[in-house]
Design a protein around this motif. Sequence first.
Motif, PDB file in Angstrom:
ATOM      1  N   ILE A 188      36.897  86.680  23.043  1.00  0.00           N
ATOM      2  CA  ILE A 188      36.490  87.953  22.249  1.00  0.00           C
ATOM      3  C   ILE A 188      35.746  88.876  23.123  1.00  0.00           C
ATOM      4  CG2 ILE A 188      35.470  89.329  20.672  1.00  0.00           C
ATOM      5  CD1 ILE A 188      35.755  86.524  18.666  1.00  0.00           C
ATOM      6  N   GLN A 189      34.894  88.422  24.204  1.00  0.00           N
ATOM      7  CA  GLN A 189      34.112  89.388  24.990  1.00  0.00           C
ATOM      8  C   GLN A 189      35.224  89.981  26.247  1.00  0.00           C
ATOM      9  OE1 GLN A 189      30.731  90.067  24.864  1.00  0.00           O
ATOM     10  NE2 GLN A 189      31.503  91.756  26.193  1.00  0.00           N
ATOM     11  N   THR A 190      36.204  88.984  26.510  1.00  0.00           N
ATOM     12  CA  THR A 190      37.057  89.329  27.575  1.00  0.00           C
ATOM     13  C   THR A 190      37.850  90.655  26.999  1.00  0.00           C
ATOM     14  OG1 THR A 190      37.103  87.006  28.450  1.00  0.00           O
ATOM     15  CG2 THR A 190      38.967  88.708  28.881  1.00  0.00           C
ATOM     16  N   LEU A 191      38.128  90.353  25.753  1.00  0.00           N
ATOM     17  CA  LEU A 191      38.978  91.581  24.777  1.00  0.00           C
ATOM     18  C   LEU A 191      38.379  92.742  24.882  1.00  0.00           C
ATOM     19  CD1 LEU A 191      40.817  88.964  22.330  1.00  0.00           C
ATOM     20  CD2 LEU A 191      41.945  90.407  24.268  1.00  0.00           C
ATOM     21  N   LEU A 192      37.032  92.608  24.539  1.00  0.00           N
ATOM     22  CA  LEU A 192      36.109  93.806  24.541  1.00  0.00           C
ATOM     23  C   LEU A 192      36.118  94.598  25.923  1.00  0.00           C
ATOM     24  CD1 LEU A 192      33.144  92.430  22.327  1.00  0.00           C
ATOM     25  CD2 LEU A 192      34.378  94.708  21.952  1.00  0.00           C
ATOM     26  N   ASN A 193      35.969  93.629  27.168  1.00  0.00           N
ATOM     27  CA  ASN A 193      35.672  94.514  28.471  1.00  0.00           C
ATOM     28  C   ASN A 193      37.154  95.006  28.726  1.00  0.00           C
ATOM     29  OD1 ASN A 193      33.420  92.956  28.389  1.00  0.00           O
ATOM     30  ND2 ASN A 193      34.009  91.322  29.543  1.00  0.00           N
ATOM     31  N   LYS A 194      38.303  94.392  28.195  1.00  0.00           N
ATOM     32  CA  LYS A 194      39.376  95.089  28.609  1.00  0.00           C
ATOM     33  C   LYS A 194      39.847  95.899  27.794  1.00  0.00           C
ATOM     34  CE  LYS A 194      41.676  91.318  31.419  1.00  0.00           C
ATOM     35  NZ  LYS A 194      42.897  90.567  31.473  1.00  0.00           N
ATOM     36  N   GLY A 195      39.165  96.284  26.799  1.00  0.00           N
ATOM     37  CA  GLY A 195      39.531  97.521  25.756  1.00  0.00           C
ATOM     38  C   GLY A 195      40.336  96.987  24.642  1.00  0.00           C
ATOM     39  N   TYR A 196      40.696  95.888  24.700  1.00  0.00           N
ATOM     40  CA  TYR A 196      41.674  95.616  23.569  1.00  0.00           C
ATOM     41  C   TYR A 196      40.735  95.128  22.041  1.00  0.00           C
ATOM     42  CZ  TYR A 196      45.257  94.901  26.646  1.00  0.00           C
ATOM     43  OH  TYR A 196      46.492  95.111  27.803  1.00  0.00           O
ATOM     44  N   ALA A 197      39.653  95.221  22.368  1.00  0.00           N
ATOM     45  CA  ALA A 197      38.697  94.750  21.018  1.00  0.00           C
ATOM     46  C   ALA A 197      37.743  96.090  20.999  1.00  0.00           C
ATOM     47  CB  ALA A 197      38.265  93.726  20.924  1.00  0.00           C
ATOM     48  N   TYR A 198      37.080  96.483  19.542  1.00  0.00           N
ATOM     49  CA  TYR A 198      36.112  97.020  19.595  1.00  0.00           C
ATOM     50  C   TYR A 198      35.003  96.832  18.447  1.00  0.00           C
ATOM     51  CZ  TYR A 198      38.865  98.777  15.367  1.00  0.00           C
ATOM     52  OH  TYR A 198      39.584  98.745  14.465  1.00  0.00           O
ATOM     53  N   LYS A 199      34.038  97.110  18.691  1.00  0.00           N
ATOM     54  CA  LYS A 199      32.887  96.745  17.465  1.00  0.00           C
ATOM     55  C   LYS A 199      32.965  97.786  16.196  1.00  0.00           C
ATOM     56  CE  LYS A 199      29.520  93.934  19.114  1.00  0.00           C
ATOM     57  NZ  LYS A 199      28.392  93.226  19.013  1.00  0.00           N
ATOM     58  N   SER A 200      32.948  97.272  14.894  1.00  0.00           N
ATOM     59  CA  SER A 200      33.187  98.277  13.959  1.00  0.00           C
ATOM     60  C   SER A 200      31.510  98.396  13.527  1.00  0.00           C
ATOM     61  CB  SER A 200      33.870  97.795  12.690  1.00  0.00           C
ATOM     62  OG  SER A 200      33.285  96.685  12.164  1.00  0.00           O
ATOM     63  N   GLN A 201      31.471  99.611  12.558  1.00  0.00           N
ATOM     64  CA  GLN A 201      30.127  99.804  11.982  1.00  0.00           C
ATOM     65  C   GLN A 201      29.115  98.729  11.614  1.00  0.00           C
ATOM     66  OE1 GLN A 201      28.555 103.092  11.015  1.00  0.00           O
ATOM     67  NE2 GLN A 201      30.064 103.926  12.576  1.00  0.00           N
ATOM     68  N   ASP A 202      29.991  97.575  10.978  1.00  0.00           N
ATOM     69  CA  ASP A 202      29.169  96.544  10.341  1.00  0.00           C
ATOM     70  C   ASP A 202      28.694  95.509  11.203  1.00  0.00           C
ATOM     71  OD1 ASP A 202      31.578  95.640  10.705  1.00  0.00           O
ATOM     72  OD2 ASP A 202      31.372  94.213   8.647  1.00  0.00           O
ATOM     73  N   GLY A 203      29.305  95.649  12.431  1.00  0.00           N
ATOM     74  CA  GLY A 203      28.837  94.519  13.616  1.00  0.00           C
ATOM     75  C   GLY A 203      30.081  93.661  13.796  1.00  0.00           C
ATOM     76  N   SER A 204      31.113  93.777  13.282  1.00  0.00           N
ATOM     77  CA  SER A 204      32.189  92.928  13.269  1.00  0.00           C
ATOM     78  C   SER A 204      33.073  93.451  14.498  1.00  0.00           C
ATOM     79  CB  SER A 204      33.192  92.823  12.088  1.00  0.00           C
ATOM     80  OG  SER A 204      32.308  92.592  10.968  1.00  0.00           O
ATOM     81  N   THR A 205      33.747  92.495  15.053  1.00  0.00           N
ATOM     82  CA  THR A 205      34.585  92.756  16.423  1.00  0.00           C
ATOM     83  C   THR A 205      36.112  92.806  15.741  1.00  0.00           C
ATOM     84  OG1 THR A 205      32.850  91.935  17.729  1.00  0.00           O
ATOM     85  CG2 THR A 205      35.084  92.608  18.688  1.00  0.00           C
ATOM     86  N   TYR A 206      36.788  93.749  16.083  1.00  0.00           N
ATOM     87  CA  TYR A 206      38.079  93.952  15.696  1.00  0.00           C
ATOM     88  C   TYR A 206      39.165  93.840  16.994  1.00  0.00           C
ATOM     89  CZ  TYR A 206      37.013  94.467  10.812  1.00  0.00           C
ATOM     90  OH  TYR A 206      36.715  94.280   9.690  1.00  0.00           O
ATOM     91  N   TYR A 207      40.192  93.401  16.796  1.00  0.00           N
ATOM     92  CA  TYR A 207      41.615  93.622  17.679  1.00  0.00           C
ATOM     93  C   TYR A 207      42.331  94.971  17.529  1.00  0.00           C
ATOM     94  CZ  TYR A 207      45.181  92.431  20.938  1.00  0.00           C
ATOM     95  OH  TYR A 207      46.122  92.462  22.062  1.00  0.00           O
ATOM     96  N   ALA A 208      42.292  95.762  18.415  1.00  0.00           N
ATOM     97  CA  ALA A 208      43.103  97.051  18.418  1.00  0.00           C
ATOM     98  C   ALA A 208      44.675  96.898  18.573  1.00  0.00           C
ATOM     99  CB  ALA A 208      42.264  98.184  19.111  1.00  0.00           C
ATOM    100  N   ILE A 209      45.497  96.898  17.439  1.00  0.00           N
ATOM    101  CA  ILE A 209      46.892  96.180  17.766  1.00  0.00           C
ATOM    102  C   ILE A 209      47.610  97.403  18.711  1.00  0.00           C
ATOM    103  CG2 ILE A 209      47.010  94.661  15.960  1.00  0.00           C
ATOM    104  CD1 ILE A 209      48.094  96.897  14.300  1.00  0.00           C
ATOM    105  N   ASN A 210      47.033  98.761  18.380  1.00  0.00           N
ATOM    106  CA  ASN A 210      48.025  99.621  19.259  1.00  0.00           C
ATOM    107  C   ASN A 210      47.511  99.760  20.699  1.00  0.00           C
ATOM    108  OD1 ASN A 210      45.353 100.818  19.153  1.00  0.00           O
ATOM    109  ND2 ASN A 210      45.961 102.894  18.847  1.00  0.00           N
ATOM    110  N   LYS A 211      46.926  98.811  21.120  1.00  0.00           N
ATOM    111  CA  LYS A 211      46.386  98.754  22.496  1.00  0.00           C
ATOM    112  C   LYS A 211      47.442  97.885  23.273  1.00  0.00           C
ATOM    113  CE  LYS A 211      43.123 101.707  23.145  1.00  0.00           C
ATOM    114  NZ  LYS A 211      41.745 101.426  22.567  1.00  0.00           N
ATOM    115  N   PHE A 212      47.863  96.935  22.364  1.00  0.00           N
ATOM    116  CA  PHE A 212      48.740  95.911  22.873  1.00  0.00           C
ATOM    117  C   PHE A 212      50.363  96.193  22.678  1.00  0.00           C
ATOM    118  CE2 PHE A 212      50.793  91.665  22.646  1.00  0.00           C
ATOM    119  CZ  PHE A 212      50.679  91.080  23.940  1.00  0.00           C
ATOM    120  N   LYS A 213      50.981  96.596  23.803  1.00  0.00           N
ATOM    121  CA  LYS A 213      52.179  97.343  23.309  1.00  0.00           C
ATOM    122  C   LYS A 213      53.073  96.471  22.912  1.00  0.00           C
ATOM    123  CE  LYS A 213      54.331  96.984  27.912  1.00  0.00           C
ATOM    124  NZ  LYS A 213      53.819  95.845  28.647  1.00  0.00           N
TER     125      LYS A 213
END
Length: 475
Positions: free
Chosen positions: A131-156
């Motif tokens: 998950i950390q790798t995905l965050l570093n590469k910009g495919y994931a982000y943290k939401s307000q509540d502290g969860s981490t989500y996958y940004a599907i529009n980043k993966f073509k």
Amino acid sequence: MNASASDLRFFNTLTRRKEKFTPLEPGKVRMYTCGPTVYDYAHIGNFRAFLFEDLLKRWLEYRGFTVTHVMNITDIDDKTIKGSQKQNIPLAQYTEHYTQAFFEDIKTLNVKPATHYPKATDHIPQMTSLIQTLLNKGYAYKSQDGSTYYAINKFKNYGKLSKTKPQALKTGARVKQDEYTKEEAQDFALWKAHTPEDGNVFWNTPLGKGRPGWHIECSAMSMHYLGETFDIHCGGIDNIFPHHENEIAQSEAATGKRFVRYWLHNEHLLVEGKKMAKKTGNYYTLRDLLKRGHDPIAIRYLLQSTHYRAQFNFTLEALDAAHMAVERLRNFARRLQDADGAGSEGKIAQLLRAVREAFGDAMDDDLNVSIALGALFDFVREVNTLLDAGMVAKGEAEGVSAFIGGLDGVLGVIGEVEAEKTLPLGAEALIRERGEARKAGDWARADALRLRLRAMGVVVEDTAEGVRWRLVRKA
Ligand SMILES: [Zn+2]
């Protein structure tokens, strides 16, 4: 059999085509199959998938491949947490019970063990680092509540396995639960921040206090044991979306490499023509069927005898037919042990050549087991005719036995056949007692005796011609 000379073809869900199978490394196959979520006893629909995967692995081994097989144990997800809370016991205690039950069940069904059975809770560091790798590469982000989500529009390539159209995706919308439909495709949770509903289930990690989403578990564990790219990934068709789609998105975004080369999915199982459900009363665990006295090997035979990509309708009638099919094979194996005939003048050799080719061709063709079994039973019938005529010499029978033994390494239904067919000590008296209890209408007593006999390895059946018994493995 030489693995490199194989002519195996599998239907790849990714391309929706049959493709020639060539593993990454010659002679070796690395395969991952989604394992049980240990929140309940596994039902026969689960076992259809596990038996298809067992048949696949055994066929690959028959064709000479060395298979490294990883099956995960999902012991942390939405369902396991809910279940443990309902019973008011710690999650680990709750899942341990169903994990052990699962291992007992697959042993009962003669499923060959996987090379590794990683538990999700033992691989939290692998998940957080992915998950950390995905965050570093910009495919994931943290939401307000502290969860981490996958940004599907980043993966073509999102949607390539399930053929979900990217424009249909509601980007920016988020789903936190593990299971949802294709229409609800949206950013999904990789790491779920702790909430009061999770109780005392959480890990303190660099991503915060929380727990993994279900999908990241399989990406992390499969790549940990099999490498960033591996050969085969299996599961039921209901896993295509979102589970496997999300596995691809997570793994390929993190590594920049192709994740899986061949995706194989088995179709659904119906029971008595309907979707299996507890509320419709057509829901069976393996244990339900064993309690009714059914032979687990007949269940194994039945669940694997239909092509994995065809819908399969489980009925108790079909299970009876499966009992008979297995018995026919066992009786055939027994008969061969006693054969000492004049000789077939080459007929046996000819039949062996033909069945070896027909069985092999069918199985190589995307594991077409129903055609393969058809060829096998034709062969059994023809050799039985020769046996009846006293035309099978001892040496010929040994050749047939060796062939059948080899195939049974794939089918796993005959096992060791005992030449003697005598009842274990005391069984005859129990059978008689049971008959008297039935005559007297004492069904509870009759049932109890039937179970005692089953435990001794004797199955009794009431037929129009009277009571019949046969020997099975001890329960
Ligand atoms: Zn999985």
